[in-house]
Scaffold this motif. Structure first.
Motif, mmCIF file in Angstrom:
data_model
loop_
_atom_site.group_PDB
_atom_site.id
_atom_site.type_symbol
_atom_site.label_atom_id
_atom_site.label_comp_id
_atom_site.label_asym_id
_atom_site.label_seq_id
_atom_site.Cartn_x
_atom_site.Cartn_y
_atom_site.Cartn_z
ATOM 1 N N MET A 283 0.823 -1.210 0.000
ATOM 2 C CA MET A 283 0.000 0.000 0.000
ATOM 3 C C MET A 283 0.861 1.265 0.000
ATOM 4 S SD MET A 283 -3.189 -0.900 -0.188
ATOM 5 C CE MET A 283 -2.494 -2.064 -1.370
ATOM 6 N N THR B 46 -6.061 4.923 1.966
ATOM 7 C CA THR B 46 -6.709 3.613 1.929
ATOM 8 C C THR B 46 -6.977 3.195 3.371
ATOM 9 O OG1 THR B 46 -5.688 2.892 -0.143
ATOM 10 C CG2 THR B 46 -6.478 1.183 1.327
ATOM 11 N N GLU C 73 -9.831 5.360 -0.931
ATOM 12 C CA GLU C 73 -10.157 3.977 -1.306
ATOM 13 C C GLU C 73 -10.490 3.295 0.006
ATOM 14 O OE1 GLU C 73 -10.292 0.297 -1.353
ATOM 15 O OE2 GLU C 73 -8.100 0.392 -1.483
ATOM 16 N N CYS D 165 -9.510 -5.378 1.703
ATOM 17 C CA CYS D 165 -10.700 -4.548 1.507
ATOM 18 C C CYS D 165 -11.609 -5.112 0.436
ATOM 19 C CB CYS D 165 -10.289 -3.116 1.174
ATOM 20 S SG CYS D 165 -9.214 -2.946 -0.257
#
Length: 499
Positions: A172, A242, A266, A301
């Motif tokens: 990420m 995120t 996100e 996710c």
């Protein structure tokens, strides 16, 4: 050659951890001197004390990032040269694969077989991919009348704040940073407090690769302090996030309360997986359905946590899944044979188990459902499956972020689509069918960012990743992600048609 359990364990014991903030090209303590523990969730042991950055440290990092950006040392570097630096960073990630893999495995509990073969190689690949794109992106010349020349360029925004989650710490950080850096921005990265170690190592290697001081900064700390400070900072031009939907909404509020910075969230997901009876390979569908929810302990996710199965094959498919779930036994994350590691921390583990316990009152527990330990320690939850679940049950509607699957039968295509879309989220979905028309028809009607047909959770550097509805509107990966780190700038030139 794959290392053994004993070899990974020995290497883990020999590690030293970078535990300071990384600001303006060097490691520094938090200005307050505060630290926090980062804990191995598989054992409960404290790995190290990490600098707990707050608003003062974020301000120092943003100041350094702004100074570097305005100097042009990175933002105005020859694109070919900038490409070379990021390619070097990709190579350094590969050269240090084992250390990166160990850092994420120790920090958040994911199996070493996944960090070493998926996460770290993937991060190197994404840095390489964006590096290769830098000198292949062209600007535009707009159609105008003679005597006018309108140049339309994409220019870097300036200072990009990136707040990333703990479930894929290095990945990420890479998804945000690689694109933002490729576009010429300076970056201030806030890793999750549960998993800051690989981001700090990445910053050190970024400098070694040739990224100038101030261009890439890492401020470990808590969301309520360091994260909020980034969101409210008046000199941050863009905030890429995120994480949870609730936190994403907070960053949108911070933008309105500060400088109207761009925010690219996100956020959460509750992805459906639809299996039709005309799917000819149910074994493969079951394999991937299990992978889609149990990979990374379900801490994904876009995890396929809602499974809709056509009624005629429902009972058979549940049995296929039960066998696959029970074959995935939680184990020591440092053992290459382990495919289910630890949940990231005690808070997350307790949250998962609270949802499971509540679910037992209203649904049929097929397998799992009890917290376990490995060698008497750790935060471990085995793969858990519920059947006979109502569509409006919290198990179906709320994101659990753990290895918990709900299975619901359907009778018609329209019913499956309606239930799949019955969610506040819209991140991803999967469809299993050997009918091409049905695959396209159903995919068109699913309100999600990515539909995977006869597979699950498909992604690549070439395709955008992000969602709809309350899964947010940010997009990572692909050339499209560069759009959120750049601004369109028009330069209109009047020129004489006669000498």
């Amino acid at each position: 050659m794959t290392l053994s359990h004993a070899e990974w364990t020995a290497k883990a014991k020999a590690l030293t951890f970078r535990n300071q903030a990384y600001i303006d090209g060097k490691f520094v303590d938090a200005i307050s001197g505060a630290t926090f523990d980062t804990i191995n969730p598989a054992t409960g042991e404290v790995l190290t004390q990490v600098a707990a950055c707050d608003a003062a440290d974020v301000d120092a990092a943003v100041t350094a990032a702004r100074r570097a950006f305005e100097s042009g040392v990175w933002s105005q570097m020859d694109p070919t040269a900038r490409k070379g630096v990021l390619l070097k960073l990709a190579d350094l990630i590969r050269e240090n694969l084992e250390e990166f893999a160990l850092l994420d495995t120790l920090d958040m509990g994911k199996p070493i077989i996944e960090t070493s073969t998926v996460d770290v190689p993937g991060s190197a690949h994404f840095f390489q991919w964006y590096a290769e794109a830098i000198d292949k992106l062209y600007d535009e010349v707009a159609p105008t009348a003679p005597g006018d020349l309108a140049l339309v360029r994409r220019v870097p925004l300036g200072v990009v704040g990136a707040v990333v989650p703990w479930n894929f710490p290095l990945d990420m950080a890479t998804w945000k940073s690689a694109a933002a850096l490729a576009a010429g921005n300076s970056v201030v990265l806030k890793p999750a407090e549960q998993s800051p170690l690989s981001a700090l190592f990445l910053a050190e290697l970024a400098t070694e690769a040739g990224i100038p001081a101030g261009v890439f900064n890492v401020v470990p700390g808590f969301g309520a302090t360091a994260g909020k400070a980034l969101g409210l900072h008046m000199d941050v031009d863009c905030l890429a996030f995120t994480g949870s939907t609730a936190t994403g909404k907070m960053f949108m509020e911070y933008s309105g309360q500060s400088n109207l910075k761009q925010v690219w969230p996100e956020t959460g997901g509750k992805s459906p997986n639809i299996v039709f009876a005309d799917c000819e390979d149910l074994e493969a569908a079951a394999d991937m359905a299990a992978f889609g929810i149990f990979f990374n302990q379900g801490e994904v996710c876009s995890a396929n946590s809602r499974l809709y199965v056509e009624r005629s094959i429902h009972d058979l498919f549940v049995e296929l899944l039960k066998a696959r779930a029970e074959a995935r036994v939680p184990g020591d994350p440092l053992d290459p044979a382990t495919v289910i590691g630890a949940i990231v921390d005690e808070k997350q583990t307790q949250g998962i188990m609270a949802r499971v316990e509540a679910g037992k009152a209203n649904a049929r527990l097929v397998t799992g459902g009890e917290r376990v330990t490995v060698d008497g320690k750790g935060c471990f939850v085995p793969p858990t499956i519920f059947a006979d679940v109502a569509q409006d049950d919290a198990l179906v509607q709320e994101e659990i972020f753990g290895p918990v699957l709900t299975v619901i039968p359907f009778d018609t295509e329209a019913e499956a689509i309606a239930m799949a879309n019955d969610s506040i989220y819209g991140l991803a979905a999967s469809v299993w069918t050997d009918n091409l028309s049905r695959a396209i028809r159903v995919s068109d009607k699913l309100m999600v960012g990515t539909v995977s047909v006869n597979t699950v959770d498909a992604l690549s550097a070439q395709t955008p990743f992000g969602g709809m509805k309350q899964s947010g509107f940010g997009r990572d990966l692909s050339l499209h992600s560069l759009e959120k780190y750049t601004a369109l700038k028009t330069t209109w030139i009047k020129y004489k048609l006669q000498a």
